[in-house]
Design a protein around this motif. Structure first.
Motif, short mmCIF file in Angstrom:
data_model
loop_
_atom_site.label_atom_id
_atom_site.label_comp_id
_atom_site.label_asym_id
_atom_site.label_seq_id
_atom_site.Cartn_x
_atom_site.Cartn_y
_atom_site.Cartn_z
N GLY A 35 50.39 -7.71 1.55
CA GLY A 35 49.32 -7.63 0.57
C GLY A 35 49.80 -7.94 -0.83
N ILE A 36 48.85 -8.12 -1.71
CA ILE A 36 49.15 -8.50 -3.08
C ILE A 36 49.89 -7.40 -3.82
N ASP A 37 49.62 -6.13 -3.50
CA ASP A 37 50.35 -5.05 -4.14
C ASP A 37 51.81 -5.04 -3.70
N HIS A 38 52.05 -5.27 -2.38
CA HIS A 38 53.43 -5.39 -1.91
C HIS A 38 54.14 -6.50 -2.69
N PHE A 39 53.44 -7.60 -2.83
CA PHE A 39 54.04 -8.78 -3.45
C PHE A 39 54.34 -8.55 -4.93
N LEU A 40 53.34 -8.07 -5.67
CA LEU A 40 53.52 -7.92 -7.12
C LEU A 40 54.46 -6.78 -7.46
N ALA A 41 54.39 -5.67 -6.71
CA ALA A 41 55.20 -4.50 -7.05
C ALA A 41 56.56 -4.48 -6.36
N GLY A 42 56.67 -5.12 -5.20
CA GLY A 42 57.89 -5.01 -4.44
C GLY A 42 58.69 -6.28 -4.26
N THR A 43 58.05 -7.43 -4.47
CA THR A 43 58.71 -8.71 -4.23
C THR A 43 59.04 -9.43 -5.53
N GLN A 44 58.06 -9.52 -6.40
CA GLN A 44 58.28 -10.19 -7.68
C GLN A 44 59.10 -9.29 -8.61
N PRO A 45 60.08 -9.85 -9.33
CA PRO A 45 60.85 -9.04 -10.28
C PRO A 45 59.95 -8.43 -11.35
N ALA A 46 60.14 -7.15 -11.63
CA ALA A 46 59.28 -6.44 -12.57
C ALA A 46 59.27 -7.09 -13.95
N GLN A 47 60.40 -7.64 -14.37
CA GLN A 47 60.45 -8.21 -15.72
C GLN A 47 59.56 -9.44 -15.88
N TYR A 48 59.16 -10.05 -14.74
CA TYR A 48 58.29 -11.23 -14.80
C TYR A 48 56.82 -10.89 -14.55
N GLY A 49 56.53 -9.61 -14.25
CA GLY A 49 55.15 -9.20 -14.06
C GLY A 49 54.44 -9.00 -15.38
N HIS A 50 53.13 -8.73 -15.33
CA HIS A 50 52.37 -8.73 -16.58
C HIS A 50 52.63 -7.50 -17.45
N HIS A 51 53.51 -6.59 -16.99
CA HIS A 51 53.95 -5.48 -17.83
C HIS A 51 55.38 -5.69 -18.32
N GLY A 52 56.04 -6.77 -17.89
CA GLY A 52 57.45 -6.93 -18.16
C GLY A 52 57.78 -7.80 -19.36
N PRO A 53 59.05 -7.76 -19.81
CA PRO A 53 59.45 -8.50 -21.01
C PRO A 53 59.49 -10.02 -20.82
N LYS A 54 59.55 -10.51 -19.57
CA LYS A 54 59.56 -11.95 -19.32
C LYS A 54 58.23 -12.42 -18.72
N SER A 55 57.15 -11.69 -19.01
CA SER A 55 55.86 -11.97 -18.39
C SER A 55 55.37 -13.39 -18.66
N HIS A 56 55.69 -13.95 -19.83
CA HIS A 56 55.19 -15.29 -20.13
C HIS A 56 55.82 -16.36 -19.25
N GLU A 57 56.91 -16.02 -18.56
CA GLU A 57 57.47 -16.94 -17.58
C GLU A 57 56.85 -16.71 -16.20
#
Length: 229
Positions: A35-57
């Motif tokens: 699911g999308i929550d698994h993917f966004l919270a567990g697969t994608q690096p947190a720093q690249y998510g929309h709360h992270g410091p590298k979100s614009h990448e």
């Protein structure tokens, strides 16, 4: 034979994760669950998510209306965000091509074109598209009752992560509702304020028994009229 793909689409609070998990538990056949929550919270690096410091990448939130910087937000994708969702959809396709059934709860945004990418990458595979759409006020009530119980990487997101995340998600919700439900083509659309998770699963099971889903084929023809030839 490719495996069956069931995509349950809907915003946060629509009941898609609950329905997907219950569907897998009820099934006699072998079904993968993701699911999308698994993917966004567990697969994608947190720093690249929309709360992270590298979100614009990756995935970032910006004002839906530039004239209202403190108003509603919307998502944009940087290059890593585009790459991530393309990879996610290729994973779904690979599971089906290996003969595995898979049920997946998703955020099929129309802008950024998550839906378009998913439809294109799953071409030729059996997909049943289920949309869970309760009224917006029901979603607001459900989400307001949720507790932020996820362990957050505060070393990346900061000590005030919970407050910032709650604020950002509440400001994103109107846009999510608009972008996800802009598409009106589904094999089943269910108002989960009227149907509980068991009923949702029964409706999905009944529709699967009736034959292949048609929604993705219809959407593909809309995106590329040549695909109808």
């Amino acid at each position: 034979m490719p495996g069956q793909i069931v995509i349950i689409n809907g915003t946060s609070g629509s009941g898609k994760s609950t329905a997907a998990e219950l569907f897998q538990k009820r099934a006699d056949d072998y079904w993968l669950l993701y699911g999308i929550d698994h993917f966004l919270a567990g697969t994608q690096p947190a720093q690249y998510g929309h709360h992270g410091p590298k979100s614009h990448e990756g995935i970032y939130a910006e004002a839906a209306d530039p004239a209202l910087p403190n108003g509603p937000l919307r998502w944009r994708f940087g290059p890593k965000g585009v790459q991530a969702f393309a990879t996610l959809h290729e994973w779904l396709a690979a599971a089906s091509r290996q003969g595995c059934n898979i049920i997946f709860d998703h955020l099929l945004l129309t802008d950024p074109p998550v839906l378009e990418d998913c439809v294109r990458r799953l071409a030729g595979l059996p997909v049943l598209l289920v949309t869970l759409k309760p009224p917006f006020e029901v979603l607001e009530s459900r989400v307001a009752k949720r507790a932020m119980d996820k362990k957050l990487p505060v070393d990346i997101l900061g000590d005030d992560a919970v407050a910032r995340i709650v604020d950002r998600l509440s400001r994103l919700r109107p846009w999510f509702y608009q972008s996800i439900y802009a598409n009106t083509v589904s094999d089943i659309e269910i108002d989960t304020s009227q149907h509980d998770p068991i009923s949702v699963c029964e409706m999905i099971e009944q529709r699967l028994a009736e034959g292949p889903g048609l929604a993705f084929d219809r959407l593909r023809r809309t995106q590329d009229p040549a695909a109808a030839a």
